[in-house]
Design a protein around this motif. Structure first.
Motif, mmCIF file in Angstrom:
data_model
loop_
_atom_site.group_PDB
_atom_site.id
_atom_site.type_symbol
_atom_site.label_atom_id
_atom_site.label_comp_id
_atom_site.label_asym_id
_atom_site.label_seq_id
_atom_site.Cartn_x
_atom_site.Cartn_y
_atom_site.Cartn_z
ATOM 1 N N PHE A 1 44.800 44.775 60.652
ATOM 2 C CA PHE A 1 43.593 44.082 60.218
ATOM 3 C C PHE A 1 43.674 42.613 60.661
ATOM 4 C CE2 PHE A 1 41.955 47.507 57.811
ATOM 5 C CZ PHE A 1 43.053 48.171 57.270
ATOM 6 N N TRP A 4 41.319 40.240 58.877
ATOM 7 C CA TRP A 4 41.347 40.239 57.403
ATOM 8 C C TRP A 4 41.392 38.811 56.885
ATOM 9 C CZ3 TRP A 4 40.128 42.657 53.322
ATOM 10 C CH2 TRP A 4 40.706 42.354 52.089
ATOM 11 N N ASP A 157 44.724 50.320 50.634
ATOM 12 C CA ASP A 157 44.304 50.501 52.032
ATOM 13 C C ASP A 157 42.791 50.668 52.139
ATOM 14 O OD1 ASP A 157 46.828 50.239 53.042
ATOM 15 O OD2 ASP A 157 47.243 52.399 53.076
ATOM 16 N N ASN A 158 42.236 51.503 51.257
ATOM 17 C CA ASN A 158 40.786 51.726 51.316
ATOM 18 C C ASN A 158 40.004 50.510 50.844
ATOM 19 O OD1 ASN A 158 39.877 54.147 52.508
ATOM 20 N ND2 ASN A 158 40.765 55.321 50.831
ATOM 21 N N LYS A 160 40.907 47.436 51.399
ATOM 22 C CA LYS A 160 40.921 46.557 52.573
ATOM 23 C C LYS A 160 39.869 47.004 53.592
ATOM 24 C CE LYS A 160 45.790 45.200 52.325
ATOM 25 N NZ LYS A 160 47.094 45.234 53.018
ATOM 26 N N LYS A 161 39.820 48.309 53.854
ATOM 27 C CA LYS A 161 38.879 48.833 54.856
ATOM 28 C C LYS A 161 37.433 48.592 54.432
ATOM 29 C CE LYS A 161 42.011 52.470 56.482
ATOM 30 N NZ LYS A 161 42.288 53.923 56.493
ATOM 31 N N LYS A 162 37.120 48.925 53.186
ATOM 32 C CA LYS A 162 35.742 48.779 52.704
ATOM 33 C C LYS A 162 35.300 47.315 52.711
ATOM 34 C CE LYS A 162 34.740 53.097 51.339
ATOM 35 N NZ LYS A 162 33.597 53.868 51.866
ATOM 36 N N GLN A 164 36.604 44.826 54.361
ATOM 37 C CA GLN A 164 36.584 44.308 55.727
ATOM 38 C C GLN A 164 35.271 44.654 56.427
ATOM 39 O OE1 GLN A 164 39.306 42.634 57.888
ATOM 40 N NE2 GLN A 164 37.241 42.193 58.572
ATOM 41 N N CYS A 165 34.820 45.900 56.266
ATOM 42 C CA CYS A 165 33.556 46.315 56.891
ATOM 43 C C CYS A 165 32.384 45.495 56.369
ATOM 44 C CB CYS A 165 33.312 47.802 56.630
ATOM 45 S SG CYS A 165 34.366 48.906 57.572
#
Length: 235
Positions: A1, A4, A157-158, A160-162, A164-165
């Protein structure tokens, strides 16, 4: 990331603490009287400044992580002023937009700190269900929903992904050039759609998995990183 934005190390702070924040909660978990008086005054000052001071207040509630066990040093004091939108106008959508604008201006112009935590005001329709595991009536001096301390697994992890998007989406809107005819209207429509998407995203998470849902914690990461403020400032 690689993109991030900060606060990754703060994610573990979402874990449940052993006790409520004793700077706010006193004997038998009632709100400290000094804090209660300040919150009541803040809510009344806001309503007097909103041009609809004659609207009766149904309740004033303290909610969010500081009314729970998952607070951190970056937590806000979430102060909800509960009214009946019908007392303002029959067009509830218009009333919500009015108070959203007033709230945004108020929060920008009034940096109110209690025990090191900033106070964030929200205006809530009495008919709107508020899903939270900790809700305290400042007006009636009692818990409406008393929190229970519980350990839970957090899907870092999820989260961070959510988040970040969503932050990328906000940056994309910010970077739209503003020189062509019709671009500002297009930009505003994108902002409104994204704000609604984030609102629904968090609401679904709270309703399904509660305070520790991926959606709610992603929302908190956006707020901690200043991205919710960025979106409001863009609008």
């Amino acid at each position: 990331f690689q993109n991030w934005r900060g606060h990754v190390d703060s994610l573990p702070s979402f874990r449940a603490k052993m006790d409520l924040n004793r700077e706010f909660w006193g004997r038998e978990d009632y709100l400290e009287s000094e804090v209660q008086e300040k919150l009541l005054q803040i809510a009344r000052d806001f309503m007097e400044s909103s041009d609809v001071s004659n609207v009766p207040i149904k309740d004033i509630t303290f909610t969010g992580s500081l009314a729970n066990y998952n607070y951190s040093k970056r937590s806000d004091v979430d102060l909800h002023i509960v009214i009946d939108f019908d007392d303002v106008d029959e067009n509830s959508k218009l009333v919500k937009e009015f108070f959203d604008a007033k709230r945004s201006l108020w929060n920008q112009n009034h940096k109110i700190i209690i025990n090191g935590h900033e106070v964030e005001i929200y205006v809530q329709d009495v008919k709107e269900p508020h899903v939270s595991t900790g809700v305290y009536s400042v007006l009636d001096e009692q818990w409406l929903t008393k929190p229970n301390r519980e350990e839970t697994d957090i899907d870092y992890d999820n989260i961070k992904k959510k988040s970040q998007c969503l932050m990328n989406d906000i940056d994309d809107i910010e970077n739209i050039e503003e020189f062509d005819v019709g671009v500002l209207e297009k930009k505003l429509n994108k902002i409104n759609r994204l704000k609604e998407k984030i609102r629904k995203f968090r609401k679904i998470g709270l309703e399904t998995d509660g305070e520790y849902s991926i959606e709610n914690l992603s929302f908190k990461v956006l707020r901690m990183n200043g991205y919710l403020k960025k979106l409001s400032d863009l609008k």
